[in-house]
Enzyme design. Structure first.
Site, PDB file in Angstrom:
ATOM      1  N   ARG A 146       0.835  -1.191   0.000  1.00  0.00           N
ATOM      2  CA  ARG A 146       0.000   0.000   0.000  1.00  0.00           C
ATOM      3  C   ARG A 146       0.877   1.251   0.000  1.00  0.00           C
ATOM      4  O   ARG A 146       2.046   1.211   0.374  1.00  0.00           O
ATOM      5  CB  ARG A 146      -0.908   0.018   1.234  1.00  0.00           C
ATOM      6  CG  ARG A 146      -1.836  -1.183   1.362  1.00  0.00           C
ATOM      7  CD  ARG A 146      -2.611  -1.134   2.672  1.00  0.00           C
ATOM      8  NE  ARG A 146      -3.559  -2.231   2.792  1.00  0.00           N
ATOM      9  CZ  ARG A 146      -3.280  -3.409   3.343  1.00  0.00           C
ATOM     10  NH1 ARG A 146      -2.068  -3.644   3.835  1.00  0.00           N
ATOM     11  NH2 ARG A 146      -4.208  -4.346   3.424  1.00  0.00           N
ATOM     12  N   LYS A 170      -1.655  -2.748   8.069  1.00  0.00           N
ATOM     13  CA  LYS A 170      -2.751  -2.256   8.899  1.00  0.00           C
ATOM     14  C   LYS A 170      -2.721  -2.918  10.274  1.00  0.00           C
ATOM     15  O   LYS A 170      -2.330  -4.065  10.407  1.00  0.00           O
ATOM     16  CB  LYS A 170      -4.093  -2.529   8.216  1.00  0.00           C
ATOM     17  CG  LYS A 170      -4.330  -1.657   6.983  1.00  0.00           C
ATOM     18  CD  LYS A 170      -5.731  -1.881   6.429  1.00  0.00           C
ATOM     19  CE  LYS A 170      -6.021  -0.935   5.273  1.00  0.00           C
ATOM     20  NZ  LYS A 170      -7.384  -1.123   4.732  1.00  0.00           N
ATOM     21  N   HIS A 240      -2.722   2.686  -5.840  1.00  0.00           N
ATOM     22  CA  HIS A 240      -3.639   1.577  -5.598  1.00  0.00           C
ATOM     23  C   HIS A 240      -3.899   0.776  -6.870  1.00  0.00           C
ATOM     24  O   HIS A 240      -4.080  -0.447  -6.814  1.00  0.00           O
ATOM     25  CB  HIS A 240      -4.970   2.079  -5.026  1.00  0.00           C
ATOM     26  CG  HIS A 240      -5.928   0.972  -4.693  1.00  0.00           C
ATOM     27  ND1 HIS A 240      -5.736   0.144  -3.608  1.00  0.00           N
ATOM     28  CD2 HIS A 240      -7.043   0.521  -5.330  1.00  0.00           C
ATOM     29  CE1 HIS A 240      -6.709  -0.766  -3.574  1.00  0.00           C
ATOM     30  NE2 HIS A 240      -7.504  -0.551  -4.608  1.00  0.00           N
ATOM     31  N   ARG A 243      -1.132  -1.605  -7.197  1.00  0.00           N
ATOM     32  CA  ARG A 243      -1.370  -2.713  -6.263  1.00  0.00           C
ATOM     33  C   ARG A 243      -2.405  -3.679  -6.855  1.00  0.00           C
ATOM     34  O   ARG A 243      -2.257  -4.902  -6.787  1.00  0.00           O
ATOM     35  CB  ARG A 243      -1.843  -2.148  -4.924  1.00  0.00           C
ATOM     36  CG  ARG A 243      -2.286  -3.172  -3.873  1.00  0.00           C
ATOM     37  CD  ARG A 243      -2.592  -2.421  -2.575  1.00  0.00           C
ATOM     38  NE  ARG A 243      -3.420  -3.186  -1.662  1.00  0.00           N
ATOM     39  CZ  ARG A 243      -2.961  -4.054  -0.760  1.00  0.00           C
ATOM     40  NH1 ARG A 243      -1.670  -4.285  -0.671  1.00  0.00           N
ATOM     41  NH2 ARG A 243      -3.791  -4.687   0.049  1.00  0.00           N
ATOM     42  N   HIS A 266      -3.781  -8.535   3.489  1.00  0.00           N
ATOM     43  CA  HIS A 266      -5.150  -8.315   3.934  1.00  0.00           C
ATOM     44  C   HIS A 266      -5.285  -8.749   5.390  1.00  0.00           C
ATOM     45  O   HIS A 266      -4.801  -9.812   5.777  1.00  0.00           O
ATOM     46  CB  HIS A 266      -6.136  -9.096   3.061  1.00  0.00           C
ATOM     47  CG  HIS A 266      -6.274  -8.512   1.692  1.00  0.00           C
ATOM     48  ND1 HIS A 266      -6.779  -9.211   0.623  1.00  0.00           N
ATOM     49  CD2 HIS A 266      -5.976  -7.271   1.194  1.00  0.00           C
ATOM     50  CE1 HIS A 266      -6.785  -8.439  -0.456  1.00  0.00           C
ATOM     51  NE2 HIS A 266      -6.307  -7.274  -0.137  1.00  0.00           N
ATOM     52  N   TYR A 275      -3.723 -17.298   5.702  1.00  0.00           N
ATOM     53  CA  TYR A 275      -2.468 -16.608   5.486  1.00  0.00           C
ATOM     54  C   TYR A 275      -1.302 -17.305   6.181  1.00  0.00           C
ATOM     55  O   TYR A 275      -0.198 -17.367   5.646  1.00  0.00           O
ATOM     56  CB  TYR A 275      -2.546 -15.161   5.995  1.00  0.00           C
ATOM     57  CG  TYR A 275      -3.633 -14.346   5.356  1.00  0.00           C
ATOM     58  CD1 TYR A 275      -4.126 -14.649   4.092  1.00  0.00           C
ATOM     59  CD2 TYR A 275      -4.190 -13.255   6.013  1.00  0.00           C
ATOM     60  CE1 TYR A 275      -5.120 -13.902   3.503  1.00  0.00           C
ATOM     61  CE2 TYR A 275      -5.184 -12.488   5.431  1.00  0.00           C
ATOM     62  CZ  TYR A 275      -5.648 -12.823   4.178  1.00  0.00           C
ATOM     63  OH  TYR A 275      -6.637 -12.076   3.608  1.00  0.00           O
TER      64      TYR A 275
END
Length: 296
Positions: A146, A170, A240, A243, A266, A275
């Site tokens: 990002r 994040k 973005h 991405r 994510h 993941y």
């Protein structure tokens, strides 16, 4: 209950970024101002759904998009969930609220040709800004990070020896992403030109301006938009979209969708188990095998 308790909860327990917390605070304060204006002394924790509904109607009349309204209501809902959790309110007035319908935005990725054309035109690799910009484009396209993640990269994030990049995503969640050999080469050239900056004010930051300060988000956006405006007729030319192109091109080349999700970082709790099944070594194999520019 002080509002600081709520912001501390978002930062420390929910692991939200300071940027997200600031946005939540702004949205909730906006509702608080509305409540005091329309209902005089009513406290924010004493309102009912009909009063919240009147705020929604006002925002619609003011021309706010459904997407923006949903974001504000989501922030308010998070606040009420917190108040319910600590026992400050018995019922969440937004418990039965349904979000406003929004039109799904179509993200059109760049083509492989468009990206290659942009990278091939950056030829002055002795110039600091040129090699920096090339590395930024390559990182977006080859790792899917990002914009804010790129801005916050540190020198210590780069491990050329092990071909990896440590990314802080994040909710302060770290992940390792593989670096293609072509990107490693560009990285080496950039680090050499970076040392030539006379005065570096942010010594730990990987990406700098030519004046030696940490790069910032609007500059990164301008870099991508400027380069791709010459190579693409697409309406949206942003980090973005690069991405999005990264993920689309990997999947088009047959990459496993779960591996792509992990590379993207994510943070959905529902997908956490998926993941963690893939090691960084397995991701490297998928990445090198599937990415178009790994064959360069």
């Amino acid at each position: 209950m002080s509002f600081k308790s709520f912001t501390d909860y978002l930062l420390l327990e929910k692991k939200y970024s300071q940027l997200t917390v600031n946005a939540y605070q702004k949205d909730i304060e906006s509702f608080s101002v509305f409540v005091k204006s329309e209902y005089q002394t009513i406290a924010i924790n004493k309102v009912n759904y009909s009063q919240i509904r009147s705020w929604i109607v006002l925002m619609v009349e003011d021309g706010l998009s459904n997407r923006s309204i949903n974001r504000k209501i989501s922030a308010l809902n998070t606040y009420y969930k917190f108040l319910s959790k600590i026992g400050d309110i018995e019922n969440n007035p937004l418990s039965n609220h349904k979000a406003l319908k929004t039109n799904r935005k179509v993200q059109v990725p760049f083509s492989e040709t468009e990206i290659i054309n942009v990278l091939d035109k950056i030829i002055d690799e002795d110039d600091f800004e040129s090699i920096r910009n090339k590395l930024i484009i390559e990182l977006f396209y080859s790792t899917g990070i990002r914009r804010i993640e790129l801005v916050n990269l540190k020198l210590s994030s780069v491990d050329i020896e092990n071909s990896t990049l440590k990314v802080l995503g994040k909710r302060n969640k770290e992940r390792l992403v593989p670096l293609l050999s072509s990107v490693q080469e560009t990285m080496r050239k950039y680090l050499i030109t970076r040392k030539r900056i006379e005065r570096i004010m942010d010594v730990n930051s990987l990406f700098l301006t030519k004046k030696g300060s940490k790069i910032y988000e609007t500059l990164v956006y301008r870099i991508i938009n400027n380069y791709f405006s010459k190579a693409s007729s697409k309406v949206k030319r942003s980090p973005h979209i690069l991405r999005h192109s990264f993920a689309t091109h990997l999947l088009n080349q047959g990459a496993d969708i779960n591996a792509v999700k992990e590379l993207l970082g994510h943070s959905s709790l529902a997908a956490t188990q998926i993941y963690t099944h893939n090691s960084i070594a397995e991701l490297k194999k998928v990445h090198i095998k599937s990415h178009p520019r790994s064959k360069k």
